[in-house]
Design an enzyme around this catalytic site. Structure first.
Site, PDB file in Angstrom:
ATOM      1  N   LYS A 104      12.706  59.990 -50.725  1.00  0.00           N
ATOM      2  CA  LYS A 104      11.618  60.015 -52.385  1.00  0.00           C
ATOM      3  C   LYS A 104      11.428  58.855 -52.221  1.00  0.00           C
ATOM      4  O   LYS A 104       9.934  57.972 -53.697  1.00  0.00           O
ATOM      5  CB  LYS A 104      12.558  60.409 -53.640  1.00  0.00           C
TER       6      LYS A 104
HETATM    7  C1  LIG Z   1      14.588  65.649 -53.889  1.00  0.00           C
HETATM    8  C2  LIG Z   1      15.005  66.248 -52.466  1.00  0.00           C
HETATM    9  C3  LIG Z   1      14.895  67.277 -52.209  1.00  0.00           C
HETATM   10  C4  LIG Z   1      13.888  68.650 -52.806  1.00  0.00           C
HETATM   11  O1  LIG Z   1      12.362  67.778 -53.076  1.00  0.00           O
HETATM   12  P1  LIG Z   1      12.208  68.260 -54.327  1.00  0.00           P
HETATM   13  O2  LIG Z   1      10.099  67.556 -54.466  1.00  0.00           O
HETATM   14  O3  LIG Z   1      12.651  68.451 -55.604  1.00  0.00           O
HETATM   15  O4  LIG Z   1      11.716  70.020 -54.271  1.00  0.00           O
HETATM   16  C5  LIG Z   1      14.756  67.457 -50.679  1.00  0.00           C
HETATM   17  N1  LIG Z   1      16.282  66.648 -50.017  1.00  0.00           N
HETATM   18  C6  LIG Z   1      16.147  65.404 -50.534  1.00  0.00           C
HETATM   19  C7  LIG Z   1      16.613  64.693 -49.307  1.00  0.00           C
HETATM   20  C8  LIG Z   1      15.943  65.211 -51.778  1.00  0.00           C
HETATM   21  O5  LIG Z   1      16.040  63.563 -52.084  1.00  0.00           O
END
Ligand SMILES: *Cc1c(COP(=O)(O)O)cnc(C)c1O
Length: 462
Positions: free
Chosen positions: A112
């Site tokens: 993120k």
């Molecule tokens: C947010 C997240 C996901 C999922 O991603 P999306 O974009 O919501 O599909 C997967 N792995 C981790 C470690 C995350 O923080």
């Protein structure tokens, strides 16, 4: 370039407006009216360029001149200079034709950061230009709040308030948030659970009068700029493995579908992609929909991959809009039915999705097995989210001659509980974070009462 809503009723917006707006007024999500294209020559010319330069080139058409090129280039460079690896998102070879794309070298050790380091800076730029300030509010069960805080800590025109449930967040995750001592960062520990915290954030967005006209901004994954930032690493990794001259496939550990949708956008722009494999944990709505056309909600399950624990995948709406050939009314009526009862996609849109997407769901016992197996075969310790991807990539590989790129969405040290359960002694934090447990913390404890939280926001925002 204008942005339109997936439900077809909200006004079209500019890039600046869409970044500041989040959800559309008709309840839909914004998408570019026309998808810009990357020609084979554009892709070939990216070979060997820095990540920041590729990012600038991929995102420029979406920004549409609303930030001048020099300023946007500087924003992009600054955002990715916060990553601890020179490649920003390095590829790591697992076997003859399976690669891990390590998206976890940012400040909070999860993917993120790639989007939020950029989004904070873009928001700050537009607010400064408008002479406005804004407040960001969010709730976290622990794993994702820190990425928003790190993305906003240097933003003069933003104040960020992140609510987490008091004493219900792991120490490492709490400290990733509470040791950021910037003047515009406010951590609030709520005497309640995550649902209480989230309900207070939702109520604050629904009625913003307590802020007396100051803008409240959402930085969750429905914000278009987050998708835009994530398109870049699909392009950069495919180019590193030979695009446009040979196709690749991607496997994406998925929850709200923002990440894999960004990959689909890269494909629609012209990146040669053979297939996308969607990996889910036991919260498998995406897998049930694709494999069995069972588009229905099921009760939330707490798993070893908590950042993928969801009931509804909010960004799936963006893919539905494309699958229904941009018929906003059809998307709106499907989602209305979905809210009320179990439903199914129409045949033609489902067939379109199945041309490009495969899926696989991985339960907790399998996550532990995969962490052990992957370590045995490659010496890598995978985090539990990435482990779902590793298994799904192997099961849904498709043409073995096409390189498979599995997205590693978090560093294993961030989710040490699962790694220890799999039988390992734990994973050390990377060097730039190894004093995390000694750093000074700052947070406020508040009762789970909306008025107390809103009063705190009003008194502390700058
Ligand atoms: C947010 C997240 C996901 C999922 O991603 P999306 O974009 O919501 O599909 C997967 N792995 C981790 C470690 C995350 O923080």
């Amino acid at each position: 370039m204008r942005y339109i809503s997936t439900r077809g009723q909200a006004p079209a917006l500019s890039f600046e407006e869409v970044v500041l707006t989040g959800m559309a007024s008709d309840g839909g999500l914004y998408l570019p009216e026309e998808i810009p294209s990357l020609s084979r020559d554009d892709l070939a010319a990216m070979a060997g360029l820095s990540y920041a330069e590729i990012a600038f080139r991929v995102m420029k058409p979406f920004v549409n001149g609303e930030i001048d090129d020099d300023t946007f280039r500087a924003i992009v460079e600054e955002a990715y200079a916060t990553f601890s690896h020179d490649a920003v998102v390095p590829l790591n070879q697992l076997d003859a034709n399976h690669f891990l794309l390590e998206l976890f070298h940012g400040p909070t050790l999860a993917f993120k950061d790639v989007a939020l380091q950029l989004l904070g800076r873009i928001l700050d730029h537009f607010l400064k230009k408008r002479g406005e300030r804004a407040v960001i509010m969010g709730a976290t069960s622990g794993d994702t709040g820190s990425a928003a805080i790190e993305g906003c800590r240097h933003c003069d025109n933003l104040d960020i308030f992140i609510l987490h449930p008091h004493n219900r967040v792991s120490e490492v995750q709490r400290r990733q948030m509470t040791t950021v001592l910037a003047d515009n960062v406010f951590n609030v520990a709520i005497e309640g659970n995550f649902d209480d915290a989230q309900a207070m954030v939702k109520a604050s967005f629904a009625d913003q009068s307590f802020l007396n006209g100051t803008r409240l901004v959402a930085v969750n994954s429905i914000n278009w700029a987050r998708i835009m930032a994530q398109i870049v690493y699909y392009v950069a990794s495919a180019v590193a493995l030979g695009a446009p001259h040979r196709p690749v496939s991607f496997c994406v550990p998925s929850a709200n579908f923002g990440n894999v949708f960004a990959g689909y956008m890269a494909y629609r722009m012209g990146l040669p992609v053979e297939r996308f494999v969607i990996a889910t944990n036991a919260n498998d709505i995406l897998h049930r929909t694709l494999a069995a056309n069972d588009f229905s909600k099921q009760e939330l399950k707490a798993t070893l991959a908590p950042s993928m624990d969801i009931v509804v995948s909010s960004n799936f709406e963006r893919l539905l809009f494309e699958a229904y050939e941009r018929d906003g009314a059809a998307v709106a009526s499907l989602l209305e039915r979905f809210q009320a009862e179990p439903t199914a996609l129409a045949d033609a849109p489902l067939a379109r999705l199945r041309e490009k997407f495969a899926s696989h769901s991985v339960d907790d016992a399998t996550i532990l097995e995969v962490i052990r197996e992957a370590h045995h075969r490659t010496q890598e310790i995978l985090d539990p989210h990435t482990a779902t991807g590793y298994r799904a990539a192997e099961r849904e590989r498709g043409d073995a001659a096409v390189p498979m790129i599995t997205l590693a969405t978090a560093h294993p040290a961030k989710f040490a509980e699962a790694v220890v359960k799999a039988g390992f002694p734990g994973v050390p934090l990377p060097p730039h974070m190894d004093d995390l447990l000694e750093r000074e913390e700052r947070y406020s404890v508040l009762p789970a009462e909306l008025s107390a939280v809103q009063q705190f926001v009003v008194e502390n925002r700058r």
